[in-house]
Write a protein that holds these residues in place. Structure first.
Motif, PDB file in Angstrom:
ATOM      1  N   MET A   1       0.861  -1.203   0.000  1.00 33.95           N
ATOM      2  CA  MET A   1       0.000   0.000   0.000  1.00 33.95           C
ATOM      3  C   MET A   1       0.892   1.246   0.000  1.00 33.95           C
ATOM      4  SD  MET A   1      -2.817   1.271   2.846  1.00 33.95           S
ATOM      5  CE  MET A   1      -3.802  -0.227   2.698  1.00 33.95           C
TER       6      MET A   1
ATOM      7  N   GLU B   1      -2.684   5.626  -1.352  1.00 34.51           N
ATOM      8  CA  GLU B   1      -3.733   4.667  -1.000  1.00 34.51           C
ATOM      9  C   GLU B   1      -4.041   4.736   0.488  1.00 34.51           C
ATOM     10  OE1 GLU B   1      -1.769   1.253  -2.371  1.00 34.51           O
ATOM     11  OE2 GLU B   1      -2.419   1.454  -4.464  1.00 34.51           O
TER      12      GLU B   1
ATOM     13  N   ILE C   1      -7.839   5.516   2.180  1.00 33.58           N
ATOM     14  CA  ILE C   1      -8.559   4.629   3.085  1.00 33.58           C
ATOM     15  C   ILE C   1      -8.724   5.280   4.448  1.00 33.58           C
ATOM     16  CG2 ILE C   1      -6.490   3.413   3.897  1.00 33.58           C
ATOM     17  CD1 ILE C   1     -10.049   1.971   3.250  1.00 33.58           C
ATOM     18  N   THR C   2      -7.716   6.045   4.895  1.00 40.80           N
ATOM     19  CA  THR C   2      -7.820   6.745   6.178  1.00 40.80           C
ATOM     20  C   THR C   2      -8.915   7.802   6.119  1.00 40.80           C
ATOM     21  OG1 THR C   2      -5.469   6.391   6.599  1.00 40.80           O
ATOM     22  CG2 THR C   2      -6.584   8.100   7.895  1.00 40.80           C
TER      23      THR C   2
ATOM     24  N   SER D   1     -11.560   7.839   4.200  1.00 38.55           N
ATOM     25  CA  SER D   1     -12.888   7.230   4.148  1.00 38.55           C
ATOM     26  C   SER D   1     -13.358   6.778   5.523  1.00 38.55           C
ATOM     27  CB  SER D   1     -12.888   6.050   3.171  1.00 38.55           C
ATOM     28  OG  SER D   1     -12.016   5.014   3.633  1.00 38.55           O
ATOM     29  N   LEU D   2     -12.458   6.177   6.297  1.00 36.00           N
ATOM     30  CA  LEU D   2     -12.840   5.693   7.626  1.00 36.00           C
ATOM     31  C   LEU D   2     -13.156   6.851   8.574  1.00 36.00           C
ATOM     32  CD1 LEU D   2     -10.274   2.785   8.098  1.00 36.00           C
ATOM     33  CD2 LEU D   2     -12.725   2.612   7.578  1.00 36.00           C
TER      34      LEU D   2
ATOM     35  N   PHE E   1     -13.484   5.831  -0.504  1.00 37.80           N
ATOM     36  CA  PHE E   1     -13.344   4.375  -0.519  1.00 37.80           C
ATOM     37  C   PHE E   1     -13.228   3.836  -1.948  1.00 37.80           C
ATOM     38  CE2 PHE E   1     -15.262   0.108  -0.570  1.00 37.80           C
ATOM     39  CZ  PHE E   1     -14.386  -0.540   0.290  1.00 37.80           C
TER      40      PHE E   1
ATOM     41  N   PHE F   1      -9.828   4.560  -3.214  1.00 40.59           N
ATOM     42  CA  PHE F   1      -8.871   3.612  -2.639  1.00 40.59           C
ATOM     43  C   PHE F   1      -8.919   2.273  -3.380  1.00 40.59           C
ATOM     44  CE2 PHE F   1      -8.505  -0.058   0.234  1.00 40.59           C
ATOM     45  CZ  PHE F   1      -7.149   0.006   0.524  1.00 40.59           C
ATOM     46  N   MET F   2     -10.119   1.758  -3.571  1.00 45.23           N
ATOM     47  CA  MET F   2     -10.249   0.482  -4.263  1.00 45.23           C
ATOM     48  C   MET F   2      -9.771   0.579  -5.701  1.00 45.23           C
ATOM     49  SD  MET F   2     -11.290  -1.570  -1.976  1.00 45.23           S
ATOM     50  CE  MET F   2     -11.691  -2.991  -2.989  1.00 45.23           C
TER      51      MET F   2
ATOM     52  N   TYR G   1      -5.936   0.700  -5.670  1.00 54.65           N
ATOM     53  CA  TYR G   1      -5.357  -0.518  -5.130  1.00 54.65           C
ATOM     54  C   TYR G   1      -5.741  -1.766  -5.935  1.00 54.65           C
ATOM     55  CZ  TYR G   1      -3.344  -3.253  -1.288  1.00 54.65           C
ATOM     56  OH  TYR G   1      -2.566  -4.080  -0.526  1.00 54.65           O
TER      57      TYR G   1
END
Length: 581
Positions: A1, A5, A9-10, A12-13, A47, A50-51, A54
């Motif tokens: 990662m 990326e 992801i950070t 989005s969470l 998200f 990120f997907m 990745y």
């Protein structure tokens, strides 16, 4: 990662956690709901990116490229959030903005989701996959201009609210939201203009050499909002989010004001009793309910100066139709967790019947003062009549002709009748105003009066069904005396007595008219004065006094020789139609 990326992801969470945290504090608040939708949209954007970055295969990257099409709703939801946030200082009901922001979002989302007019294919870069754009770029530029314009509008709306509000707490809140919204705007500006100037090309005219970073600045916006939540109680305690369930069932009027005394919450009783819709009240200054009151209250200042609360302050509230409603006002300040004053809650109780009873009581006291004087006058009148009666009796003893005796006895009988009526008047006047006013069915009272009088061949017409009047318990005597007067003085041409009711701006007009000989202009001047008239001179005087206890007036407006016409004006607060409720 890689680093990018990790950022996606950070972001989005953190976005989804912040949205859920805010929403759970007050799920019914439109502002909380709007913020949750905004963070959900931003979460999905982060998200899906990120997907996309990745992805291990081209097909996987292609799928997530299409799924990222829902990013178009993020700028729309941002403006929607700002619009709801500043709504406490503006009129509600600006529904025109929703088609403006959401229809383009839907169109651009569909274009990215199912067509190749914007995104054609994923392109592999050193940080992961990026977007390969269509050769025809005009739709892409329109999409970027639309998204950027929504961010700029959000900034301007928030800036206007920041400059116009006088509430220090809300000014601080809007300041942080303003800074937060400036971050995506700066990101887009850098992404499209500044970076290409330094040779870092991000537009499709040159090979892409730097990943899209706007979503990172959306995270920064959320951090500023989170700080405003922690430091300045954004979303926590405002007048607009308090006790929805309780206040909706209250029978008293409840109004919540912000720090500028604009209305932010009204309950159902307020809307129903004052005749306004919720959209007409929310955002309006509370002064619209005071009307032309000479000393319009400053609720916030008055409550603060009184130690934080007010209790049972009487004033007059104006309904939408302009009618006045006396109310008792109680209120207190609303403070946030930092003990800063954020608004005022006031409760208004309708005291119309209480004021009617108080006014009636004042008149009662005045009447009681007159009783002794009136009783002495009435007794003097009775003694005078008795003196005359004794004289006739003495004359009768000296007469020998039966015809003359009959004549004197007739006079004696009439005087006896007068004495009886005077005594009856004294009793009625003493009882008048002693008991509290009650609601009377007007038509039923007229029928009872008709049944107790010798109507001969005179017809009656009653056209006022369902009307009730708030008056002294002796109210029925009013129509009894009016009918009795018509029968006594209407003459041989009297054939009909009519009763009618007509509503007007001042109240309701009750009319009693006949087709008899009428009343001369000279007699009209003193018609309701005590002692004026051909008989006792007390009947119409009693009528006027009974009506005046609850603010009802009576006049005679018939034409001489055309019949009498008595007009009774009942104010709005003293009549009703119970069958209509």
């Amino acid at each position: 990662m890689n680093f990018f990326e990790f950022l996606f992801i950070t972001s989005s969470l953190l976005l989804i956690l912040l949205g859920i945290f805010v929403f759970t504090r007050d799920p019914k608040s439109p502002l909380h709901q709007a913020f949750l939708l905004l963070t959900l949209g931003a979460f999905w954007w982060a998200f899906s990116l990120f997907m996309f970055r990745y992805s291990s295969t081209y097909s996987e990257a292609y799928f997530w490229m299409r799924m990222s099409a829902f990013w178009t709703f993020v700028p729309a939801l941002s403006l929607n959030f700002i619009w709801i946030f500043r709504r406490s200082a503006a009129q509600r009901g600006s529904i025109w903005i929703y088609p403006f922001i959401y229809i383009p979002a839907i169109i651009f989302c569909i274009l990215e989701l199912v067509t190749d007019v914007i995104n054609v294919r994923p392109v592999s870069e050193y940080w992961g996959y990026s977007f390969g754009l269509s050769e025809n770029l005009w739709i892409y530029y329109i999409e970027l201009a639309w998204a950027f314009s929504l961010i700029i509008i959000s900034l301007l709306v928030c800036l206007h609210y920041y400059l116009s509000t006088r509430d220090i707490r809300k000014k601080k809140q809007s300041q942080f939201i303003l800074i937060g919204f400036a971050c995506p705007a700066i990101a887009v500006f850098m992404y499209l203009i500044i970076l290409p100037v330094f040779g870092i090309a991000v537009l499709p005219v040159i090979s892409i050499a730097f990943p899209e970073i706007v979503i990172i600045f959306v995270l920064i916006f959320s951090i500023f909002v989170g700080y405003a939540i922690w430091k300045y109680d954004l979303f926590v305690l405002t007048p607009a989010t308090a006790a929805d369930t309780i206040i909706s069932t209250m029978t008293d009027l409840l109004i919540m004001l912000d720090g500028e005394e604009n209305i932010v919450v009204v309950n159902r009783a307020t809307r129903e009793m004052l005749g306004y819709t919720e959209d007409e009240l929310i955002g309006s200054p509370v002064s619209i309910l005071i009307g032309d009151h000479p000393e319009k209250p400053d609720f916030l200042a008055d409550i603060i100066n009184n130690g934080g609360s007010l209790s049972d302050i009487e004033m007059v509230c104006r309904k939408k139709d302009g009618t006045a409603m006396p109310v008792s006002v109680s209120g207190s300040v609303i403070s946030d967790n930092a003990r800063s004053i954020s608004g005022v809650v006031i409760v208004l109780r309708d005291i119309t019947e209480r004021k009617q009873a108080e006014n009636a009581l004042i008149l009662v006291l005045e009447k009681l003062k007159k009783i002794n004087l009136l009783s002495s006058i009435t007794r003097h009148d009775i003694l005078n009549q008795l003196t005359v009666l004794k004289g006739y009796l003495e004359l009768a003893e000296t007469l020998e002709h039966d015809q003359d005796i009959v004549m004197y006895l007739k006079e004696m009988q009439e005087i006896t009748d007068v004495i009886d009526e005077q005594i009856s008047f004294m009793k009625d006047y003493e009882e008048m105003g002693v008991r509290e006013p009650v609601w009377h069915d007007v038509a039923a009272g007229i029928r009872r009066s008709i049944a107790s009088l010798p109507m001969r061949n005179v017809r009656t017409v009653i056209d006022m069904h369902g009307v009730e009047v708030f008056a002294d318990p002796l109210f029925e005597k009013v129509f009894y005396n009016l009918i009795d007067n018509a029968l006594r003085y209407g003459g041989e041409n009297l054939t009909i007595i009519r009763f009618m009711a007509t509503e007007s701006g001042a109240g309701i007009l009750l009319v009693c008219e006949d087709d008899g000989s009428g009343i001369s202009p000279d007699d009209k001047k003193n018609l309701f004065m005590k002692g004026f008239g051909k008989h006792t001179g007390l009947g119409l005087f009693l009528v006027r006094e009974i009506l005046s206890i609850t603010g009802i007036t009576i006049t005679e407006n018939g034409g001489s020789g055309q019949g009498a016409r008595f007009e009774i004006i009942v104010p709005q607060e003293a009549y009703r139609f119970p069958d209509m409720h």
